[in-house]
Design a protein around this motif. Structure first.
Motif, PDB file in Angstrom:
ATOM      1  N   THR A  86       0.765  -1.348   0.061  1.00 49.53           N
ATOM      2  CA  THR A  86      -0.006  -0.041  -0.028  1.00 49.53           C
ATOM      3  C   THR A  86       0.740   1.402   0.098  1.00 49.53           C
ATOM      4  O   THR A  86       0.364   2.340  -0.379  1.00 49.53           O
ATOM      5  CB  THR A  86      -0.897   0.057   1.319  1.00 49.53           C
ATOM      6  OG1 THR A  86      -1.721  -1.146   1.202  1.00 49.53           O
ATOM      7  CG2 THR A  86      -1.643   1.361   1.347  1.00 49.53           C
ATOM      8  N   LEU A  87       1.843   1.218   0.746  1.00 49.47           N
ATOM      9  CA  LEU A  87       2.673   2.523   1.015  1.00 49.47           C
ATOM     10  C   LEU A  87       4.037   2.391   0.776  1.00 49.47           C
ATOM     11  O   LEU A  87       4.539   1.243   1.046  1.00 49.47           O
ATOM     12  CB  LEU A  87       2.096   3.359   2.282  1.00 49.47           C
ATOM     13  CG  LEU A  87       2.440   2.651   3.485  1.00 49.47           C
ATOM     14  CD1 LEU A  87       3.552   2.813   4.213  1.00 49.47           C
ATOM     15  CD2 LEU A  87       0.970   2.844   4.312  1.00 49.47           C
TER      16      LEU A  87
ATOM     17  N   GLY B 196       7.840   9.237  16.499  1.00 49.12           N
ATOM     18  CA  GLY B 196       8.727   9.436  15.479  1.00 49.12           C
ATOM     19  C   GLY B 196       7.865  10.305  14.390  1.00 49.12           C
ATOM     20  O   GLY B 196       6.887  10.846  14.484  1.00 49.12           O
ATOM     21  N   PHE B 197       8.540  10.335  13.318  1.00 46.18           N
ATOM     22  CA  PHE B 197       8.028  11.256  12.112  1.00 46.18           C
ATOM     23  C   PHE B 197       8.092  10.261  10.944  1.00 46.18           C
ATOM     24  O   PHE B 197       9.288   9.699  10.567  1.00 46.18           O
ATOM     25  CB  PHE B 197       8.896  12.735  12.189  1.00 46.18           C
ATOM     26  CG  PHE B 197       8.279  13.173  10.763  1.00 46.18           C
ATOM     27  CD1 PHE B 197       7.162  14.134  10.448  1.00 46.18           C
ATOM     28  CD2 PHE B 197       9.125  13.106   9.434  1.00 46.18           C
ATOM     29  CE1 PHE B 197       6.893  14.771   9.354  1.00 46.18           C
ATOM     30  CE2 PHE B 197       8.875  13.922   8.312  1.00 46.18           C
ATOM     31  CZ  PHE B 197       7.662  14.587   8.262  1.00 46.18           C
ATOM     32  N   ALA B 198       7.226  10.222   9.997  1.00 44.67           N
ATOM     33  CA  ALA B 198       7.473   9.627   8.822  1.00 44.67           C
ATOM     34  C   ALA B 198       6.885  10.554   7.512  1.00 44.67           C
ATOM     35  O   ALA B 198       6.019  11.389   7.706  1.00 44.67           O
ATOM     36  CB  ALA B 198       6.706   8.438   8.733  1.00 44.67           C
ATOM     37  N   ASN B 199       7.501  10.141   6.414  1.00 46.07           N
ATOM     38  CA  ASN B 199       6.810  10.649   5.295  1.00 46.07           C
ATOM     39  C   ASN B 199       6.708   9.464   4.101  1.00 46.07           C
ATOM     40  O   ASN B 199       7.624   8.570   4.325  1.00 46.07           O
ATOM     41  CB  ASN B 199       7.479  11.989   4.714  1.00 46.07           C
ATOM     42  CG  ASN B 199       9.216  11.723   4.529  1.00 46.07           C
ATOM     43  OD1 ASN B 199       9.584  10.742   4.020  1.00 46.07           O
ATOM     44  ND2 ASN B 199       9.902  12.860   4.744  1.00 46.07           N
ATOM     45  N   GLY B 200       5.902   9.626   3.366  1.00 44.24           N
ATOM     46  CA  GLY B 200       5.811   8.641   2.275  1.00 44.24           C
ATOM     47  C   GLY B 200       4.978   8.819   1.227  1.00 44.24           C
ATOM     48  O   GLY B 200       4.488   9.959   1.238  1.00 44.24           O
TER      49      GLY B 200
ATOM     50  N   ASN C  17      -0.419   7.720  -5.643  1.00 48.64           N
ATOM     51  CA  ASN C  17       0.803   8.419  -5.841  1.00 48.64           C
ATOM     52  C   ASN C  17       0.838   9.671  -4.984  1.00 48.64           C
ATOM     53  O   ASN C  17       1.555  10.538  -5.344  1.00 48.64           O
ATOM     54  CB  ASN C  17       1.138   8.604  -7.340  1.00 48.64           C
ATOM     55  CG  ASN C  17       2.394   8.840  -7.807  1.00 48.64           C
ATOM     56  OD1 ASN C  17       3.417   7.877  -7.040  1.00 48.64           O
ATOM     57  ND2 ASN C  17       2.923   9.593  -8.532  1.00 48.64           N
ATOM     58  N   LYS C  18      -0.081  10.036  -4.086  1.00 45.43           N
ATOM     59  CA  LYS C  18       0.029  10.928  -3.092  1.00 45.43           C
ATOM     60  C   LYS C  18       0.838  10.881  -1.970  1.00 45.43           C
ATOM     61  O   LYS C  18       1.017   9.600  -1.361  1.00 45.43           O
ATOM     62  CB  LYS C  18      -1.492  11.480  -2.771  1.00 45.43           C
ATOM     63  CG  LYS C  18      -2.222  11.550  -3.876  1.00 45.43           C
ATOM     64  CD  LYS C  18      -3.642  12.022  -3.294  1.00 45.43           C
ATOM     65  CE  LYS C  18      -4.799  12.417  -4.196  1.00 45.43           C
ATOM     66  NZ  LYS C  18      -6.130  12.569  -3.719  1.00 45.43           N
ATOM     67  N   THR C  19       1.653  12.000  -1.766  1.00 42.77           N
ATOM     68  CA  THR C  19       2.496  11.972  -0.412  1.00 42.77           C
ATOM     69  C   THR C  19       1.845  12.364   0.918  1.00 42.77           C
ATOM     70  O   THR C  19       0.573  12.819   0.841  1.00 42.77           O
ATOM     71  CB  THR C  19       3.830  12.794  -0.713  1.00 42.77           C
ATOM     72  OG1 THR C  19       3.232  14.232  -0.748  1.00 42.77           O
ATOM     73  CG2 THR C  19       4.505  12.549  -2.042  1.00 42.77           C
ATOM     74  N   PHE C  20       2.373  11.891   1.968  1.00 42.60           N
ATOM     75  CA  PHE C  20       1.897  12.449   3.139  1.00 42.60           C
ATOM     76  C   PHE C  20       3.164  12.505   4.166  1.00 42.60           C
ATOM     77  O   PHE C  20       4.039  12.090   3.974  1.00 42.60           O
ATOM     78  CB  PHE C  20       0.926  11.040   3.675  1.00 42.60           C
ATOM     79  CG  PHE C  20       1.743  10.007   3.811  1.00 42.60           C
ATOM     80  CD1 PHE C  20       2.642   9.694   5.219  1.00 42.60           C
ATOM     81  CD2 PHE C  20       1.736   8.915   3.226  1.00 42.60           C
ATOM     82  CE1 PHE C  20       3.016   8.531   5.661  1.00 42.60           C
ATOM     83  CE2 PHE C  20       2.163   7.612   3.392  1.00 42.60           C
ATOM     84  CZ  PHE C  20       3.093   7.463   4.548  1.00 42.60           C
TER      85      PHE C  20
ATOM     86  N   LEU D 126      -3.216  10.696   6.150  1.00 44.53           N
ATOM     87  CA  LEU D 126      -3.108   9.313   5.450  1.00 44.53           C
ATOM     88  C   LEU D 126      -4.300   9.099   4.709  1.00 44.53           C
ATOM     89  O   LEU D 126      -4.296   8.608   3.462  1.00 44.53           O
ATOM     90  CB  LEU D 126      -2.918   8.431   6.607  1.00 44.53           C
ATOM     91  CG  LEU D 126      -1.394   8.402   7.053  1.00 44.53           C
ATOM     92  CD1 LEU D 126      -1.446   7.555   8.607  1.00 44.53           C
ATOM     93  CD2 LEU D 126      -0.668   7.795   5.995  1.00 44.53           C
ATOM     94  N   ALA D 127      -5.532   9.547   5.434  1.00 42.07           N
ATOM     95  CA  ALA D 127      -6.616   9.519   4.627  1.00 42.07           C
ATOM     96  C   ALA D 127      -6.785  10.170   3.199  1.00 42.07           C
ATOM     97  O   ALA D 127      -7.132   9.868   2.190  1.00 42.07           O
ATOM     98  CB  ALA D 127      -8.129   9.830   5.471  1.00 42.07           C
ATOM     99  N   ARG D 128      -6.429  11.593   3.519  1.00 44.65           N
ATOM    100  CA  ARG D 128      -6.103  12.634   2.241  1.00 44.65           C
ATOM    101  C   ARG D 128      -5.223  11.659   1.045  1.00 44.65           C
ATOM    102  O   ARG D 128      -5.758  11.739   0.007  1.00 44.65           O
ATOM    103  CB  ARG D 128      -5.533  13.754   2.691  1.00 44.65           C
ATOM    104  CG  ARG D 128      -6.934  14.743   3.093  1.00 44.65           C
ATOM    105  CD  ARG D 128      -6.123  16.283   2.972  1.00 44.65           C
ATOM    106  NE  ARG D 128      -4.752  16.364   3.826  1.00 44.65           N
ATOM    107  CZ  ARG D 128      -4.834  16.493   5.029  1.00 44.65           C
ATOM    108  NH1 ARG D 128      -5.795  17.018   5.813  1.00 44.65           N
ATOM    109  NH2 ARG D 128      -3.572  16.706   5.782  1.00 44.65           N
ATOM    110  N   ALA D 129      -4.428  11.320   1.505  1.00 49.07           N
ATOM    111  CA  ALA D 129      -3.239  10.829   0.569  1.00 49.07           C
ATOM    112  C   ALA D 129      -3.799   9.352  -0.003  1.00 49.07           C
ATOM    113  O   ALA D 129      -3.390   9.132  -1.278  1.00 49.07           O
ATOM    114  CB  ALA D 129      -1.971  10.323   1.135  1.00 49.07           C
TER     115      ALA D 129
END
Length: 150
Positions: free
Chosen positions: A81-82, A103-107, A113-116, A143-146
């Protein structure tokens, strides 16, 4: 520290400090195994009846995942999924059988193909040398928006 020790004499006598350190080490090993994709190590560190709760709606990983089968399914779904990276080191805060991982994550969500970006906390319970419960506190809206199609 000495003053704290005098006002809390049972903490050292009962071994709570050592078990708390061991719990942090187990959680660190769990996150290392997640990072390397070592499914067998993850299962070995987890209780048979582990429960992993991911809040939210409108994104694929939300829900309560139980047992080794639920854990394996969640990890498989996450890899499908991600894509995620963790640019900052995690912070571990522990007391008794609870370990908080901050922590912090980006993905990116693969399907859209949307980032968060996600600041998160995992509240983890460790009992008898195994992770028994994981509760995520995450930016469910990001995460829902992405995850939204179109």
């Amino acid at each position: 520290m000495e003053a704290w020790h005098r006002s809390n004499p049972g903490v050292f006598a009962s071994g709570n400090i050592m078990s708390t350190e061991k719990n942090v080490q187990l959680v660190q090993a769990f996150f290392a195994a997640m990072g390397s994709g070592d499914k067998q190590r993850l299962l070995a560190l987890s209780a048979e009846d582990i429960e992993w709760i991911i809040p939210g709606e409108d994104w694929p990983l939300a829900g309560t995942h139980r047992g080794h089968a639920g854990l394996a399914g969640l990890l498989q779904k996450a890899s499908e999924t991600l894509e995620t990276s963790y640019p900052k080191p995690f912070e571990f805060v522990a007391q008794g059988d609870r370990v908080l991982v901050i922590g912090f994550a980006n993905g990116k969500i693969k399907a859209t193909n949307k980032t968060f970006e996600d600041d998160w906390v995992f509240a983890i319970t460790v009992r008898n040398g195994k992770l028994t419960n994981i509760r995520e506190y995450i930016d469910t809206q990001a995460l829902a928006r992405a995850s939204e199609m179109g």
